[in-house]
Design a protein around this motif. Structure first.
Motif, mmCIF file in Angstrom:
data_model
loop_
_atom_site.group_PDB
_atom_site.id
_atom_site.type_symbol
_atom_site.label_atom_id
_atom_site.label_comp_id
_atom_site.label_asym_id
_atom_site.label_seq_id
_atom_site.Cartn_x
_atom_site.Cartn_y
_atom_site.Cartn_z
ATOM 1 N N TRP A 81 70.374 -32.912 25.095
ATOM 2 C CA TRP A 81 69.603 -34.068 25.552
ATOM 3 C C TRP A 81 68.611 -34.465 24.467
ATOM 4 N N LYS A 82 68.752 -35.673 23.984
ATOM 5 C CA LYS A 82 67.842 -36.174 22.951
ATOM 6 C C LYS A 82 66.989 -37.292 23.557
ATOM 7 N N ALA A 83 66.087 -36.904 24.431
ATOM 8 C CA ALA A 83 65.235 -37.872 25.123
ATOM 9 C C ALA A 83 64.032 -38.227 24.263
ATOM 10 N N ASP A 84 63.670 -39.518 24.262
ATOM 11 C CA ASP A 84 62.463 -39.923 23.545
ATOM 12 C C ASP A 84 61.246 -39.706 24.441
ATOM 13 N N THR A 85 60.086 -40.130 23.970
ATOM 14 C CA THR A 85 58.843 -39.852 24.696
ATOM 15 C C THR A 85 58.841 -40.479 26.085
ATOM 16 N N THR A 86 59.262 -41.746 26.181
ATOM 17 C CA THR A 86 59.270 -42.426 27.482
ATOM 18 C C THR A 86 60.257 -41.764 28.429
ATOM 19 N N GLU A 87 61.447 -41.449 27.932
ATOM 20 C CA GLU A 87 62.457 -40.806 28.773
ATOM 21 C C GLU A 87 61.989 -39.434 29.245
ATOM 22 N N THR A 88 61.328 -38.698 28.361
ATOM 23 C CA THR A 88 60.800 -37.385 28.739
ATOM 24 C C THR A 88 59.748 -37.523 29.838
ATOM 25 N N THR A 89 58.896 -38.545 29.721
ATOM 26 C CA THR A 89 57.874 -38.791 30.744
ATOM 27 C C THR A 89 58.517 -39.096 32.092
ATOM 28 N N ILE A 90 59.590 -39.872 32.075
ATOM 29 C CA ILE A 90 60.298 -40.215 33.318
ATOM 30 C C ILE A 90 60.930 -38.968 33.930
ATOM 31 N N ILE A 91 61.587 -38.160 33.102
ATOM 32 C CA ILE A 91 62.207 -36.926 33.599
ATOM 33 C C ILE A 91 61.158 -36.009 34.211
ATOM 34 N N GLU A 92 60.035 -35.857 33.528
ATOM 35 C CA GLU A 92 58.969 -34.986 34.042
ATOM 36 C C GLU A 92 58.421 -35.508 35.363
ATOM 37 N N ALA A 93 58.286 -36.829 35.482
ATOM 38 C CA ALA A 93 57.781 -37.413 36.729
ATOM 39 C C ALA A 93 58.763 -37.175 37.875
#
Length: 278
Positions: free
Chosen positions: A15-27
């Protein structure tokens, strides 16, 4: 919590998630609700769509479109017909994708209120995710007015004490000054890090959004504006299952021209239930 194929989801090195995608996953992981997906592809569709809705909101914020009531709404006549109610009706022989993009590329020609802005950002974000071909097939008859949407967007709302970036939240101003009733509230897209985009308010923290609304209350008001628990979002999982190229039977969704600026989606549904439909 995220569950994929019946198992708790943990992103691996692929998984190569960027900062925004990582924030969404964490939420999504931190919410008390279970978000269950049939596949990683379905999960990725929601993450990408939410990210693109946020990107669209930032593009709108950086553009030149302005806030307006339905009476003073404006649009580019090359792509849209401005109705007497202040809605934007897609012109015949015009690509829905091209018309949606034009709101951002020729933003100075557009004026609309905050509920319409949220719907535009939902559509534009999904266009970025799905591509023009699928978007045009799924949404061939766009009409932009308040919270009126194509049924296949699958818009729904609920009350919760949490939200995920890409959701729309509602800041309520119950003691709004009647002379400026369009400040009755703000429909705002959650950007992340306690920042929200509300058309006409730009990107602000929740505190600054409330502070702005409080300047538009009745002179004797003792009731502050507040961030309500109302969350509105598209049905991402249903949208992810759409496969381009197939024929879709479209029904005409009900519509009510309520002429009330800045209403929440829940209020729009109320208006839809108790007023004549067109």
């Amino acid at each position: 919590m995220i569950q994929v194929s019946g198992r708790p989801f943990q992103p691996d090195d692929s998984w190569k998630a960027d900062t925004t995608e990582t924030t969404i996953i964490e939420a999504l992981q931190k919410t008390p609700n279970l978000y269950s997906f049939s596949s990683e592809k379905e999960l990725m569709f929601e993450i990408k769509s939410r990210k693109n809705i946020i990107v669209s909101a930032k593009e709108m914020d950086n553009g030149e479109s302005s806030f307006a009531t339905f009476r003073t709404a404006r649009c580019n006549p090359e792509y849209w017909q401005l109705t007497t109610a202040g809605g934007f009706l897609l012109r015949r022989q015009v690509s829905p994708a091209d018309a949606t993009r034009d709101i951002f590329t020729n933003s100075a020609q557009y004026k609309f209120e905050c509920a319409t802005a949220c719907v535009i950002n939902f559509y534009h974000g999904l266009l970025k995710t799905m591509g023009a071909s699928s978007f045009n097939t799924l949404f061939p008859n766009l009409y932009l007015y308040s919270w009126h949407t194509d049924d296949d967007l699958g818009l729904y709302s609920f009350f919760a004490n949490h939200y995920v970036p890409g959701d729309v939240v509602y800041f309520n101003n119950p003691d709004v000054n009647p002379s400026t009733s369009w400040f009755r509230g703000v429909n705002a897209i959650a950007i992340g890090d306690n920042e929200f985009f509300g058309h006409g308010f730009s990107i602000r923290t929740s505190e600054k959004m409330i502070e702005g609304l409080n300047t538009k209350r009745k002179p004797d008001s003792q009731q502050s504006a507040y961030l309500s628990g109302l969350i509105t979002r598209p049905s991402f999982q249903s949208l992810s299952r759409f496969s381009g190229g197939r024929t879709i039977h479209k029904t005409r969704p009900f519509l009510v021209h309520h002429n009330k600026t800045s209403v929440s989606y829940r209020q729009y549904l109320y208006e839809l239930s108790y007023k004549p439909k067109y």
